[in-house]
Structure formats: C-alpha cells, structure tokens
Design an enzyme around this catalytic site. Sequence first.
Site, mmCIF file in Angstrom:
data_model
loop_
_atom_site.group_PDB
_atom_site.id
_atom_site.type_symbol
_atom_site.label_atom_id
_atom_site.label_comp_id
_atom_site.label_asym_id
_atom_site.label_seq_id
_atom_site.Cartn_x
_atom_site.Cartn_y
_atom_site.Cartn_z
ATOM 1 N N THR A 5 1.858 -4.327 4.285
ATOM 2 C CA THR A 5 1.796 -4.639 5.722
ATOM 3 C C THR A 5 1.236 -6.026 6.028
ATOM 4 O OG1 THR A 5 -0.370 -3.593 5.913
ATOM 5 C CG2 THR A 5 1.557 -2.215 6.383
ATOM 6 N N THR A 64 0.826 -1.214 0.000
ATOM 7 C CA THR A 64 0.000 0.000 0.000
ATOM 8 C C THR A 64 0.856 1.258 0.000
ATOM 9 O OG1 THR A 64 -1.804 -1.130 1.103
ATOM 10 C CG2 THR A 64 -1.750 1.250 1.370
HETATM 11 N N1 ASP Z 1 -2.777 -5.417 1.267
HETATM 12 C C1 ASP Z 1 -1.672 -4.510 1.416
HETATM 13 C C2 ASP Z 1 -0.364 -5.253 1.263
HETATM 14 O O1 ASP Z 1 0.069 -5.866 2.178
HETATM 15 C C3 ASP Z 1 -1.739 -3.854 2.738
HETATM 16 C C4 ASP Z 1 -0.656 -2.864 3.006
HETATM 17 O O2 ASP Z 1 0.358 -2.760 2.373
HETATM 18 O O3 ASP Z 1 -0.826 -2.133 3.985
HETATM 19 O O4 ASP Z 1 0.221 -5.179 0.232
#
Ligand code: ASP
Length: 324
Positions: A89, A13
């Site tokens: 994340t 993200t």
């Molecule tokens: N779905 C995303 C990922 O892990 C969430 C994020 O990056 O916060 O790529």
Amino acid sequence: MKKKILVIHTGGTISMSEDASTGAVQPGDKNPLTEVTKNLTEMADILIEEPFHLPSPHITPAEMLTLKKIIDQYAKQELISGVVITHGTDTLEETAYFLDLTVDTTIPIVVTGAMRSSNEIGADGLYNLISSIKVAASEQAINKGVLVVLNDEIHTAENVTKTHTSNVSTFQSPQYGPIGIVTKRGVFFHHAPTKRECYEISDVSKRVVLIKAHAGMDSSLLNAIHDLQFDGVVIEALGQGNLPPATVEGLKQLIKSNIPVVLVSRCFNGIAQDVYGYEGGGKHLKELGAIFSNGLNGQKARLKLLIGLASNKNVKEIESIFQV
Ligand code: ASP
C-alpha cells in the site's frame, strides 16, 4: 458466463505474514495469496501472474513498466476482460496512476492491497482481493480508468491517496471521495471520471525529483538539483502554489537550464494556481516559467512529469499535459 480475470501479484503486506515470535511482518518464500487465488474460481476464470514479490517501497517505475507490458500483452490478444493487481500500500497509488496514464485499454484494471498481513487477526487482504475481482468483473467498471479498491470503496487512481499509516480505511480521495462502493450484493458506481489520458512510454530512465516547500526554505536544494542534472522537479509548494522568496533564484536557474519545475500544493485539498503577485507568489512563479498542476499530489505529478519527459515532450508540451 464467467469472466476471465488476470490477477497479478506483486508483493506487499497483502502477501506477507507476521512472525509470531518477533512481530516482524515480512515476505516468506511463498506468496500466501497464490494458493487462495486459485480457490476463487467460482467468481471468475482466474489467470495468475507473479512477476515479482516485493514490498512496495522496493517498487520503482521499472516494475510499473513491467506491469504495463504484461497487461498490454493480455489485453491486446483479448484474452481477458479485467485485471486485478495486488500491491503493497505504501506506493500503491503511484503504480495505479502510472498504469492509468500508460495502459491504453477500456477493460477494468483494479489495484488492491491490505493493511494487515495474511495471518494477522482481521486480515483484510483476501477480502479486498475478492472485492477487487468483483469490480474487475463488473460491466460498470469498463472505461473508468485504473481503479483502487480497498475497504469496500472504489477510488480513481488519479485522486486516491494513502492517508493513514495503519488504519484499514487508509485509502481516501481528498476533495472528491470514492466513485463507487462494493456491497454484499454487488458493485455500485455513483460517479464516473470525466476524462481519460494515455501516453506512450517505453523507457523510465528520466530522473525527476520531488521536494516539499517549508517556511524559511532557500535555494540550496534547488541549486543542488540543478548541479546534479536532474531532468525535472516537482515541488509541493505552500498553499495555493507559493514559495518563500529565497527559493526564487534557484528556481530561475532551473528554468533557465530548461529543467521543468512543476508546482503542486502541499495542502491535500484544492488546486495550486497562480494567484498571489508578491515575490515567490504563484503569479510571480508562473511568470518565471513554473508549471502549475491541476490538483495532483506530489508523487503523482512526479510520475506524470517522468512520463512526459520520457516521451521527449518539450516544456510547453509538458505544461499542457498538466492542464488536462
Ligand atoms: N510497507 C508495506 C508495503 O507497501 C505496506 C503495505 O503493503 O500495506 O509493502
């Protein structure tokens, strides 16, 4: 003198944008972070690598191994004094822990991400990146293992976990808390890890499965895991490390076939231990040959088991790495 920091962008993200018409958050052709990273040169001499651009549910141990190799290459030539990795994340804690267990260096390695994409109101990506560069450039961060920095907090890779689906304070270290904070004036550590572990790894092809125990569970999944010839199993067991009695036959079959079974707790605080003597209780499971892990969560125990199996450790040796 400015420190030389390697920034490795991997996706997530933090490097995505929100499409105003559909509301979908997704990666674009270009990583918006690459440009802004170049502008952070007042803080450090920044080198940038971008080996892939993936949402973190697409990250596998193969990408984790690629990151380890990139860091090894730079660190061995003494080209850098710190590393920052930007990452989605969802699986960030897994990549951080994999690197913690496999990269043999004392230079700070910091993994960061964001809960809001680059063009959303209150986007936290650039802020977390800046905090992470501060930590990676800090003398105090040396020899503390891989660190996870988001939302002004510094956590160890071993203890941190994603606890909330959307809140910016999602990364927490249940039971132990963060080991430091980032403020406007600097980086402050108030705790230090008591141990470091490092294992050789050059191959991540072993198949290790993670399952969660529940009331009324039977042996059918364990039997299927046996028949599918997985190399190892991690079970998020109940409470202090117990399983329903109907799973015992399946567990025995796995252990008889030399497939290591590691038990962690599905509770997010505390340590799984051999306490209860009833059928399926921790003491009984330990007598049968189950391995107890000392406080790791399921996804991290899975990686540690994969790393142990990859270096051809036998079941006894695998048991010993889970006691460190
Ligand atoms: N779905 C995303 C990922 O892990 C969430 C994020 O990056 O916060 O790529």
